[in-house]
Design a protein around this motif. Structure first.
Motif, PDB file in Angstrom:
ATOM      1  N   SER A  23      -9.086 -24.133   2.314  1.00 48.36           N
ATOM      2  CA  SER A  23      -8.713 -25.025   3.595  1.00 48.36           C
ATOM      3  C   SER A  23      -9.321 -24.081   4.924  1.00 48.36           C
ATOM      4  O   SER A  23      -9.647 -24.840   5.792  1.00 48.36           O
ATOM      5  CB  SER A  23      -7.439 -25.030   4.030  1.00 48.36           C
ATOM      6  N   ASP A  24      -9.922 -22.948   4.704  1.00 41.94           N
ATOM      7  CA  ASP A  24     -10.371 -22.167   5.581  1.00 41.94           C
ATOM      8  C   ASP A  24     -11.941 -22.549   5.944  1.00 41.94           C
ATOM      9  O   ASP A  24     -12.616 -21.760   6.506  1.00 41.94           O
ATOM     10  CB  ASP A  24     -10.086 -20.852   5.798  1.00 41.94           C
ATOM     11  N   LEU A  25     -12.478 -22.710   4.564  1.00 43.47           N
ATOM     12  CA  LEU A  25     -13.878 -22.747   4.686  1.00 43.47           C
ATOM     13  C   LEU A  25     -14.686 -24.144   5.248  1.00 43.47           C
ATOM     14  O   LEU A  25     -13.932 -24.927   5.446  1.00 43.47           O
ATOM     15  CB  LEU A  25     -14.389 -22.962   2.914  1.00 43.47           C
ATOM     16  N   SER A  26     -15.795 -23.776   5.681  1.00 39.16           N
ATOM     17  CA  SER A  26     -16.662 -25.064   6.254  1.00 39.16           C
ATOM     18  C   SER A  26     -17.132 -25.822   5.021  1.00 39.16           C
ATOM     19  O   SER A  26     -17.171 -25.506   3.971  1.00 39.16           O
ATOM     20  CB  SER A  26     -17.828 -24.462   6.897  1.00 39.16           C
ATOM     21  N   ALA A  27     -17.502 -27.024   5.212  1.00 38.02           N
ATOM     22  CA  ALA A  27     -18.002 -27.971   4.361  1.00 38.02           C
ATOM     23  C   ALA A  27     -19.125 -27.312   3.434  1.00 38.02           C
ATOM     24  O   ALA A  27     -19.273 -27.733   2.239  1.00 38.02           O
ATOM     25  CB  ALA A  27     -18.511 -29.234   4.818  1.00 38.02           C
ATOM     26  N   LEU A  28     -19.902 -26.566   4.031  1.00 39.41           N
ATOM     27  CA  LEU A  28     -21.066 -26.067   3.279  1.00 39.41           C
ATOM     28  C   LEU A  28     -20.568 -24.863   2.322  1.00 39.41           C
ATOM     29  O   LEU A  28     -20.974 -24.808   1.102  1.00 39.41           O
ATOM     30  CB  LEU A  28     -22.033 -25.478   4.165  1.00 39.41           C
ATOM     31  N   SER A  29     -19.464 -24.058   2.671  1.00 40.85           N
ATOM     32  CA  SER A  29     -18.906 -23.124   1.852  1.00 40.85           C
ATOM     33  C   SER A  29     -18.166 -23.905   0.758  1.00 40.85           C
ATOM     34  O   SER A  29     -18.067 -23.184  -0.359  1.00 40.85           O
ATOM     35  CB  SER A  29     -17.939 -22.346   2.726  1.00 40.85           C
ATOM     36  N   LYS A  30     -17.632 -24.916   1.047  1.00 43.61           N
ATOM     37  CA  LYS A  30     -16.765 -25.589   0.209  1.00 43.61           C
ATOM     38  C   LYS A  30     -17.747 -25.944  -0.943  1.00 43.61           C
ATOM     39  O   LYS A  30     -17.418 -26.185  -2.321  1.00 43.61           O
ATOM     40  CB  LYS A  30     -15.838 -26.925   0.650  1.00 43.61           C
TER      41      LYS A  30
END
Length: 381
Positions: free
Chosen positions: A333-340
């Motif tokens: 939940s703490d990640l950006s879209a790119l990190s996800k």
């Protein structure tokens, strides 16, 4: 019998079914990893298709194993020794991987300092979901218990009834198949009658869909398909596209009916409790004449075959070992879209790499031993 990697021993269409089933499951689990709280309609559809992937595996397993048993019956190999050989072959195919992954999951409990589930011993005897929902541990194992008991019960009934009626044949096979299907439906009917006493937090999937006594029929619809394919082979092939069309119409039609009537299995619907799972299995069964007659030399055939070969390993490792390990170390939940997107790539790549290694260095060597002359010699006399 040749190795499972021998191309002429494989049916491309059935490899497609395996590959499709495991990819649907992986896509479903991907949404659980990246969008665990999402109520999006698209996400719900993907997760639903993951459950259909398991049903595809059930009917396919029944179709293949039912075909093996029919050939034994036709060859008059119905002594207890013959069924013992059948079980040994199945257990060498399924149990080593299962127990290895079970032990790894137990090890991860201690690595992650997680509470050990009560009655852990049941997992060693495939009893974790025999008549009640299983603990939230090694959750994907629920389907394996159903398969193992299906392979055990059918031959036992064939052997016992063969002794009683002094003969074994195709009608005894059909009778056993219909008996098991009827028994599972009856158990679901009893479940439906008693469901009004269930607590408010009732989960249809955990309490019925994933419980052994209610789901044995899912394998035996595959047995029914094997019966038709073997004894009525000309019709099986001649009407494959009509059957496929009927299967698609039935599958789509029942889900349109569910959508229009806003049916929800968690609201104690008799339709879901008694009828729905059978309808899904029958709709899948109807597509098998097309899949089982699908031969191909397409360029992507090798990719499909490899995914099919690795599918059992993928199924065992992708969730409890790979996905839950990622969730333990990464707060999605703490990640950006790119990190996800990166985490999603890690999940898929790790799943395929680990599955490839498991298949190549553990599963396949055991299968080679199972297919060896040495193993066959144990049952020669």
């Amino acid at each position: 019998m040749k190795s499972i990697t021998a191309k002429k021993q494989r049916v491309f269409g059935l490899d497609v079914v395996r590959a499709l089933a495991i990819l649907l499951i992986l896509c479903s689990h991907s949404t659980i990893l990246i969008f665990p709280e999402s109520q999006s309609t698209l996400i719900k559809i993907i997760q639903f298709l993951g459950t259909i992937g398991v049903d595809l595996f059930f009917v396919l397993s029944g179709f293949l194993i039912g075909g093996i048993l029919i050939k034994q019956i036709e060859a008059k190999q119905t002594k207890f020794k013959n069924f013992t050989q059948f079980w040994m072959r199945r257990w060498l195919r399924t149990l080593p991987n299962y127990y290895l992954v079970l032990l790894i999951n137990i090890g991860l409990l201690f690595v992650f300092n997680t509470e050990v589930p009560k009655q852990l011993y049941k997992y060693f005897f495939f009893l974790q979901n025999f008549s009640n929902k299983q603990a939230d541990f090694f959750t994907e194992s629920w389907s394996l218990t159903i398969e193992e008991f299906a392979y055990l019960i059918g031959p036992i009934l064939l052997f016992v009834l063969g002794l009683i009626f002094k003969k074994s044949g195709k009608w005894l096979f059909l009778a056993v198949t219909l008996l098991v299907i009827s028994s599972a439906i009856f158990h679901r009917f009893i479940f439906d009658v008693s469901i009004t006493n269930s607590p408010h937090h009732f989960s249809w999937s955990k309490s019925l869909r994933k419980v052994l006594v209610y789901r044995l029929d899912s394998i035996y619809y595959g047995f029914l398909a094997a019966f038709i394919a073997y004894y009525y082979a000309m019709a099986w092939k001649r009407y494959k596209w009509i059957s496929f069309g009927l299967g698609v119409v039935l599958f789509v039609g029942v889900h349109v009916y569910i959508f229009i009537n806003s049916l929800n299995p968690d609201h104690f619907s008799t339709f879901f409790n008694v009828y729905y799972l059978s309808i899904v299995s029958i709709s899948i069964l109807l597509t098998f004449p097309m899949f089982s007659n699908w031969r191909s030399t397409l360029r992507f055939q090798k990719v499909v075959t490899n995914i099919s070969l690795w599918s059992y390993s993928i199924y065992l490792v992708n969730y409890s070992i790979i996905l839950l390990s990622i969730k333990h170390y990464v707060v999605i939940s703490d990640l950006s879209a790119l990190s996800k997107l990166g985490v999603l790539g890690l999940y898929w790549s790790a799943t395929f790499v680990v599955s490839y290694l498991l298949f190549s260095f553990f599963e396949y060597p055991i299968i080679k031993f199972r297919d060896s002359a040495r193993f066959k010699g144990w049952f020669a006399n």
